[in-house]
Design an enzyme around this catalytic site. Structure first.
Site, PDB file in Angstrom:
ATOM      1  N   PRO A  93       0.840  -1.204   0.000  1.00  0.00           N
ATOM      2  CG  PRO A  93      -0.020  -1.034   2.167  1.00  0.00           C
ATOM      3  CD  PRO A  93       0.714  -1.968   1.247  1.00  0.00           C
ATOM      4  CD  GLU A  94       3.245   3.200  -4.168  1.00  0.00           C
ATOM      5  OE1 GLU A  94       3.291   4.415  -4.429  1.00  0.00           O
ATOM      6  OE2 GLU A  94       3.716   2.334  -4.914  1.00  0.00           O
ATOM      7  CG  HIS A 150      -2.625 -14.929   7.256  1.00  0.00           C
ATOM      8  ND1 HIS A 150      -1.379 -15.448   7.502  1.00  0.00           N
ATOM      9  CD2 HIS A 150      -3.131 -15.631   6.211  1.00  0.00           C
ATOM     10  CE1 HIS A 150      -1.136 -16.424   6.627  1.00  0.00           C
ATOM     11  NE2 HIS A 150      -2.180 -16.557   5.847  1.00  0.00           N
ATOM     12  NE  ARG A 208       5.921 -11.339   2.077  1.00  0.00           N
ATOM     13  CZ  ARG A 208       6.373 -10.704   1.006  1.00  0.00           C
ATOM     14  NH1 ARG A 208       5.541 -10.320   0.060  1.00  0.00           N
ATOM     15  NH2 ARG A 208       7.644 -10.437   0.872  1.00  0.00           N
TER      16      ARG A 208
END
Ligand SMILES: [Zn+2]
Length: 274
Positions: free
Chosen positions: A2-3, A92, A111
């Site tokens: 995500p930016e 997760h 991740r």
């Protein structure tokens, strides 16, 4: 990853649903993502507190409580979901904030690179990463003078300089490619070879590209979607990023892909001459 526009989309989405909610209980399933806290101290600092606001700087989300702020960086794959507390833990999900009203905010990260740090209110820029961060393009001080001062002696490429969060905060691979395309600058061009006019174009196009991306809810690329399943539409408006082999929207030359600073880089070989 995500930016800035995606994080802003997450912020706006979450703000609509969790402001004013009081945390009843926190479940931590993965404590390595907590900076400077144990599972116990993290819970103790936030349980019983009310989320008063959610702000953002660059790619950092800042949850503001009465006396502390929680600084969250989503890194590669972090996502927030809202669901009923009665729904069992899902794979997760690393931290579940249960609210008094029966709903919960869940941090999901396949991740596990995301981080959370609690700082006292007003000390957000002491959080790791924010303590060294450059200006984000929306700041009024982000000008030709600022960017020139930060880059004009550098022999590295403008692409890698723009990705450096200490120089510009919040730009990532997608948006740097787009900004350099609009500015007609080859991404591998050395910073010290840029003209004032080129730096000014980068400054102006940075806000233009980010503004547009935020309006469209960010970009959904590969596995990234914002919280609550909100999907960005900016990918439909990309000019070069991921478009290798497609004709340039300006000159019809085929977009090329190369590697600059270790990152996949897309550009038009005609519009962005070396
Ligand atoms: Zn072109």
């Amino acid at each position: 990853m995500p930016e800035l526009p995606e994080v802003e989309t997450v912020r706006r989405t979450l703000k609509n649903v969790i402001i004013g909610k009081k945390i009843k209980q926190i479940n931590v399933f993965y404590d390595k993502m907590l900076l400077n806290e144990t599972r116990e101290s993290f819970k103790a600092k936030l349980q019983g507190k009310t989320i008063l606001n959610i702000s953002r700087y660059a790619k950092y989300l800042i949850f503001e409580f009465e006396d502390v702020s929680l600084v969250s960086h989503l890194r590669m794959e972090g996502k927030y979901f809202i669901s009923l507390s009665s729904i069992p833990y899902q794979k997760h999900e690393h931290i579940i904030f249960e609210f008094e009203d029966g709903w919960s905010l869940r941090y999901h990260d396949t991740r596990k690179f995301g981080t959370m740090e609690i700082v006292s209110k007003g000390s957000e820029f002491k959080a790791k990463g924010l303590d060294t961060i450059g200006l984000e393009p929306f700041e009024t001080e982000f000008t030709l003078t600022y960017l020139k001062d930060k880059t004009h002696r550098l022999s590295r490429s403008i692409k890698s300089a723009l990705l450096d969060q200490k120089i510009v905060a919040g730009l990532g691979n997608i948006y740097v490619d787009e900004i350099l395309f609009l500015s007609k600058i080859y991404p591998g061009k050395k910073c010290l070879e840029l003209t004032d006019n080129e730096i000014l174009l980068i400054v102006e196009n940075s806000t233009i590209v980010l503004d547009k991306a935020i309006k469209l809810g960010g970009t959904t690329i590969r596995s990234y979607t914002s919280s609550l399943g909100v999907t960005g539409r900016f990918q439909n408006d990309l000019c070069v990023h991921t478009l290798d082999g497609e004709p340039c929207k300006v000159c019809n030359t085929l977009i090329e892909k190369t590697k600059i600073g270790g990152r996949g880089t897309y550009y038009c070989p005609k519009c962005q001459r070396m």
